[in-house]
Write a protein that holds these residues in place. Sequence first.
Motif, PDB file in Angstrom:
ATOM      1  N   ASN A 103      31.170 -31.854  -5.326  1.00 13.36           N
ATOM      2  CA  ASN A 103      31.177 -33.228  -5.746  1.00 13.36           C
ATOM      3  C   ASN A 103      32.677 -33.321  -6.064  1.00 13.36           C
ATOM      4  O   ASN A 103      33.503 -32.571  -6.275  1.00 13.36           O
ATOM      5  CB  ASN A 103      30.198 -33.316  -7.276  1.00 13.36           C
ATOM      6  N   THR A 104      32.947 -34.759  -5.931  1.00 12.01           N
ATOM      7  CA  THR A 104      34.421 -35.222  -6.195  1.00 12.01           C
ATOM      8  C   THR A 104      34.509 -35.514  -7.578  1.00 12.01           C
ATOM      9  O   THR A 104      33.832 -35.580  -8.559  1.00 12.01           O
ATOM     10  CB  THR A 104      34.539 -36.607  -5.653  1.00 12.01           C
ATOM     11  N   ASP A 105      35.904 -35.040  -7.930  1.00 15.25           N
ATOM     12  CA  ASP A 105      36.231 -35.144  -9.611  1.00 15.25           C
ATOM     13  C   ASP A 105      37.735 -35.351  -9.425  1.00 15.25           C
ATOM     14  O   ASP A 105      38.699 -35.237  -8.851  1.00 15.25           O
ATOM     15  CB  ASP A 105      36.137 -33.679 -10.035  1.00 15.25           C
ATOM     16  N   GLY A 106      38.128 -36.272 -10.568  1.00 16.50           N
ATOM     17  CA  GLY A 106      39.315 -36.595 -10.854  1.00 16.50           C
ATOM     18  C   GLY A 106      40.014 -37.756  -9.987  1.00 16.50           C
ATOM     19  O   GLY A 106      39.364 -38.323  -9.089  1.00 16.50           O
ATOM     20  N   THR A 107      41.055 -38.478 -10.287  1.00 16.35           N
ATOM     21  CA  THR A 107      41.641 -39.328  -9.613  1.00 16.35           C
ATOM     22  C   THR A 107      41.980 -39.112  -8.115  1.00 16.35           C
ATOM     23  O   THR A 107      42.204 -40.162  -7.352  1.00 16.35           O
ATOM     24  CB  THR A 107      42.903 -39.973 -10.184  1.00 16.35           C
ATOM     25  N   ASP A 108      42.504 -37.804  -7.743  1.00 12.47           N
ATOM     26  CA  ASP A 108      42.636 -37.239  -6.675  1.00 12.47           C
ATOM     27  C   ASP A 108      41.572 -36.896  -5.772  1.00 12.47           C
ATOM     28  O   ASP A 108      41.745 -36.780  -4.726  1.00 12.47           O
ATOM     29  CB  ASP A 108      43.687 -36.250  -6.786  1.00 12.47           C
ATOM     30  N   LYS A 109      40.422 -37.326  -6.313  1.00 10.72           N
ATOM     31  CA  LYS A 109      39.118 -36.938  -5.565  1.00 10.72           C
ATOM     32  C   LYS A 109      39.072 -35.576  -5.135  1.00 10.72           C
ATOM     33  O   LYS A 109      38.744 -35.370  -3.749  1.00 10.72           O
ATOM     34  CB  LYS A 109      39.018 -37.816  -4.226  1.00 10.72           C
ATOM     35  N   GLU A 110      39.668 -34.709  -5.758  1.00 11.91           N
ATOM     36  CA  GLU A 110      39.455 -33.246  -5.319  1.00 11.91           C
ATOM     37  C   GLU A 110      38.090 -32.879  -5.564  1.00 11.91           C
ATOM     38  O   GLU A 110      37.175 -33.152  -6.598  1.00 11.91           O
ATOM     39  CB  GLU A 110      40.478 -32.397  -6.601  1.00 11.91           C
ATOM     40  N   LEU A 111      37.650 -31.916  -4.708  1.00 14.38           N
ATOM     41  CA  LEU A 111      36.147 -31.595  -4.570  1.00 14.38           C
ATOM     42  C   LEU A 111      36.035 -30.180  -5.591  1.00 14.38           C
ATOM     43  O   LEU A 111      36.856 -29.348  -5.259  1.00 14.38           O
ATOM     44  CB  LEU A 111      35.912 -31.217  -3.043  1.00 14.38           C
ATOM     45  N   ILE A 112      35.060 -30.371  -6.362  1.00 16.36           N
ATOM     46  CA  ILE A 112      34.729 -29.110  -7.198  1.00 16.36           C
ATOM     47  C   ILE A 112      33.298 -28.617  -6.857  1.00 16.36           C
ATOM     48  O   ILE A 112      32.430 -29.446  -6.638  1.00 16.36           O
ATOM     49  CB  ILE A 112      34.373 -29.696  -8.737  1.00 16.36           C
ATOM     50  N   PRO A 113      33.157 -27.379  -6.476  1.00 13.11           N
ATOM     51  CA  PRO A 113      31.956 -26.777  -6.223  1.00 13.11           C
ATOM     52  C   PRO A 113      31.082 -26.775  -7.277  1.00 13.11           C
ATOM     53  O   PRO A 113      31.531 -26.378  -8.673  1.00 13.11           O
ATOM     54  CB  PRO A 113      32.365 -25.196  -5.908  1.00 13.11           C
ATOM     55  N   VAL A 114      29.675 -27.036  -7.210  1.00 11.56           N
ATOM     56  CA  VAL A 114      28.942 -27.217  -8.450  1.00 11.56           C
ATOM     57  C   VAL A 114      27.691 -26.410  -8.481  1.00 11.56           C
ATOM     58  O   VAL A 114      26.952 -26.235  -9.286  1.00 11.56           O
ATOM     59  CB  VAL A 114      28.477 -28.880  -8.599  1.00 11.56           C
ATOM     60  N   SER A 115      27.324 -25.925  -7.182  1.00  9.59           N
ATOM     61  CA  SER A 115      26.092 -25.123  -7.138  1.00  9.59           C
ATOM     62  C   SER A 115      26.473 -24.187  -5.443  1.00  9.59           C
ATOM     63  O   SER A 115      26.869 -24.674  -4.966  1.00  9.59           O
ATOM     64  CB  SER A 115      25.138 -25.952  -7.054  1.00  9.59           C
ATOM     65  N   GLU A 116      25.495 -23.345  -5.513  1.00  6.29           N
ATOM     66  CA  GLU A 116      25.464 -22.527  -4.478  1.00  6.29           C
ATOM     67  C   GLU A 116      24.147 -21.997  -4.059  1.00  6.29           C
ATOM     68  O   GLU A 116      23.430 -21.921  -4.756  1.00  6.29           O
ATOM     69  CB  GLU A 116      26.521 -21.649  -4.111  1.00  6.29           C
ATOM     70  N   GLY A 117      24.007 -21.552  -2.856  1.00  3.24           N
ATOM     71  CA  GLY A 117      22.601 -20.712  -2.521  1.00  3.24           C
ATOM     72  C   GLY A 117      22.518 -20.005  -1.278  1.00  3.24           C
ATOM     73  O   GLY A 117      23.641 -20.136  -0.790  1.00  3.24           O
ATOM     74  N   ASP A 118      21.451 -18.944  -0.987  1.00  4.60           N
ATOM     75  CA  ASP A 118      21.440 -18.520  -0.199  1.00  4.60           C
ATOM     76  C   ASP A 118      20.887 -18.919   1.099  1.00  4.60           C
ATOM     77  O   ASP A 118      21.016 -18.251   2.266  1.00  4.60           O
ATOM     78  CB  ASP A 118      20.723 -17.057  -0.339  1.00  4.60           C
ATOM     79  N   ASN A 119      20.054 -19.793   0.924  1.00  4.91           N
ATOM     80  CA  ASN A 119      19.317 -20.468   2.109  1.00  4.91           C
ATOM     81  C   ASN A 119      19.230 -21.876   1.973  1.00  4.91           C
ATOM     82  O   ASN A 119      18.229 -22.305   1.120  1.00  4.91           O
ATOM     83  CB  ASN A 119      17.797 -19.947   2.462  1.00  4.91           C
ATOM     84  N   PHE A 120      20.094 -22.503   2.402  1.00  3.95           N
ATOM     85  CA  PHE A 120      19.924 -24.176   2.355  1.00  3.95           C
ATOM     86  C   PHE A 120      18.847 -24.970   2.891  1.00  3.95           C
ATOM     87  O   PHE A 120      18.215 -25.548   2.064  1.00  3.95           O
ATOM     88  CB  PHE A 120      21.433 -24.886   3.270  1.00  3.95           C
ATOM     89  N   TYR A 121      18.162 -24.384   4.002  1.00  2.36           N
ATOM     90  CA  TYR A 121      16.885 -25.143   4.554  1.00  2.36           C
ATOM     91  C   TYR A 121      15.596 -24.681   3.644  1.00  2.36           C
ATOM     92  O   TYR A 121      14.867 -25.760   3.371  1.00  2.36           O
ATOM     93  CB  TYR A 121      16.733 -24.597   5.691  1.00  2.36           C
ATOM     94  N   GLU A 122      15.676 -23.693   3.108  1.00  4.39           N
ATOM     95  CA  GLU A 122      14.559 -23.395   2.297  1.00  4.39           C
ATOM     96  C   GLU A 122      14.759 -24.263   0.863  1.00  4.39           C
ATOM     97  O   GLU A 122      13.747 -24.567   0.193  1.00  4.39           O
ATOM     98  CB  GLU A 122      14.619 -21.872   2.073  1.00  4.39           C
ATOM     99  N   ASP A 123      15.932 -24.069   0.362  1.00  3.09           N
ATOM    100  CA  ASP A 123      16.231 -24.801  -1.049  1.00  3.09           C
ATOM    101  C   ASP A 123      15.914 -26.334  -0.665  1.00  3.09           C
ATOM    102  O   ASP A 123      15.540 -26.979  -1.666  1.00  3.09           O
ATOM    103  CB  ASP A 123      17.377 -24.460  -1.287  1.00  3.09           C
TER     104      ASP A 123
END
Length: 579
Positions: free
Chosen positions: A38-58
């Motif tokens: 997700n974007t965060d801050g005035t500089d629009k820096e990208l912050i990881p918020v979640s992860e997973g092992d299989n995108f399509y199954e999730d």
Amino acid sequence: MKKAGEKLSFTSLAVALASDYLSVYVINTVDDSYVEYNTDGTDKELIPVSEGDNFYEDTVKNVAIQVWPEDQEIFLRVFKKETVLEALKDGGSFTHTYRLNINGEPRYFFLKTIRAGEEYILVAVRDIDEEKRRELKATEEAVTYAQISGALASRYEALYFINVETNNFIRYSSSQDYSNLGVTVEGEDFFEEASNDIKQFIHPDDVDYLLKHIQKDYLIEELNDLGTVILAYRQLWDGEYQYMNMIVIRPKNDDKHIVMGVVNNNAQYIREEMLKKESRTFSDISMALAENYEVIFRINTKDYTYEAFSSDDKYETFQKSLGLDGSDFFRETKKIFEMVVLKDDLEMMKTALKKENFLSSIQKFGKLFFTYRMVMGGKSYYTSLFAVQSKEDPDYIVMAIANIDEAKRMELAYIKAMDIANHDALTSVKNKRAYVQTEVEMDEKIEKKEQSPFAVVVCDLNGLKHVNDVQGHQAGDEYIKGSCSIICNVFSHSPVFRIGGDEFAVILKDRDYENRYELVEQIGVEQESKRVNGMKPIAIGLSEFIPETDIRVQDVFERADSLMYEDKKKCKNEINNVG
């Protein structure tokens, strides 16, 4: 693969965030593992918020919880790994619009997937609810106009919409009786199928006449000369032959199509025949009076003397007030028309009724028909003039003038409604519906190897979300219209289409195609003074049609679309470098 908690720079994912996306998923195509940012801050820096092992199954699990129930099935059907990867081949992209369940209410979102190197793909999600609902509202208005068009067309038994380049046609029928005849509803060659229908349903005495006038080249020549073509004939209807009228016109600003309307004129014809039998005057004049003509002229082609007939004494009184005695039709009617014809139509009337032009047209075509406007009581009225050589006496021409104001204005309203249905309500340029129609027509030419050179320009507006958020949606609408104006002014000889909330397409041909590179540069110059937060308002991509490899317009569009996103990335990088 990057893990949650690590930061990924805005620049590396700028292409995915080019349209202010809310979330970005970076997916490893080897093992389907992923990280959500997700974007965060005035500089629009990208912050990881979640992860997973299989995108399509999730995704399958999340769809059941987050996607609006009515959209879940189609989402799962189209958003499959193999479908997405196939779409991304050769630099393509995958997009899908759907609704999420936000606090029990549906909200529209837009998903776009692109490649980021050989091992990764990016899935970006953007909230488009407000612009989508404005688009749906505009579509509802277009449907309303289409309904108005249908109501205006109800006086016809059937309407044919014919492409004179491909001969394809569609028939719209407002009469159940006409539909029951079994006449072809749609097809690939109107003129061939019409010929077959004529031989089957038209009175034998009228077959040759109608076959002659329905030939494409002959019909188009008559349209070019007369503006409107009206054909009278007899057609088998309810077990007997009835009198019909066929009216043929060209839609406004459309040389590729003609509209043909069929009217059952039998009741009116029977009334006219009864009047003819009772009349002691010439049959041509009786017919004209039965049609409610304002005045009928019978002109002697030897000495140009004439007689005037009308259903009341108004014209006779008018004629006497001007001192006209019927001694010279061309000299005296010139004087009349200079007094009553609308100024804008006067030169046309003078040319058409010039002695040598008038007589030449009658000799060549056997008749003369055109429409003009008269001024009566300070108001203009559409009027038709019809002239034909007398069948009973070839030395005479019968010319009739009729007030057709009500019918003509209905026709103009119908054409206008058809035109509005193909235009964007906010910018007045053509809309996505019109673009799809154009694309289909051009695809047919590409398939037949008949398509002339062209290019597609794709434009996307930078910073629209910022304008909407900071200044409001009214300012956003003005921003869209202003940017559209730049595009239209630069590509002034090409059709411009608004194909999305902030996306436009232009199809360049002829002069604009020859000057395409200079025009793209001009777009950059034109928007220098209109930067938003230092960014040029329009990102642009241009691609030419390659006959050897392109099989559809979409192939050209996709290349232009990819180049547009490269330009958008460049625009944002320029801002970051300055910062």
